[in-house]
Write a protein that holds these residues in place. Structure first.
Motif: not given
Length: 93
Positions: A35-50, A59-71
């Protein structure tokens, strides 16, 4: 609307969970760290996970992919003519 405002569809929430367990560097990332790497609240990541949330701005989707190290396209599909937003999906009859 520019490319950073484009909405993107998370193609597989289970894959997001798996990639958080082992990122491109081989390490684990927590919900808070992602969440910190993507600049969002942790609940956003939680909602995406579920699967409660299925889209995010580019820009958020790209930040998530970048932090995870995937295309980007491993996890995300830009929403548009060929990929409808979830609320636009046709219902099979």
């Amino acid at each position: 609307m520019d490319a950073t405002d484009e909405m993107c569809l998370l193609v597989d929430s289970d894959m997001l969970v798996r990639l958080m367990q082992r990122t491109g560097t081989g390490s684990k990332v927590t919900v808070r760290e992602l969440a910190e790497a993507a600049g969002v609240h942790p609940s956003t990541i939680g909602f995406l996970r579920t699967g409660a949330q299925r889209t995010a701005p580019r820009h958020i989707a790209q930040a998530i992919a970048n932090r995870l190290g995937v295309d980007f396209l491993i996890l995300w599909a830009p929403v548009g003519r060929s990929v409808p937003a979830p609320e636009e999906e046709a219902v099979a009859v």
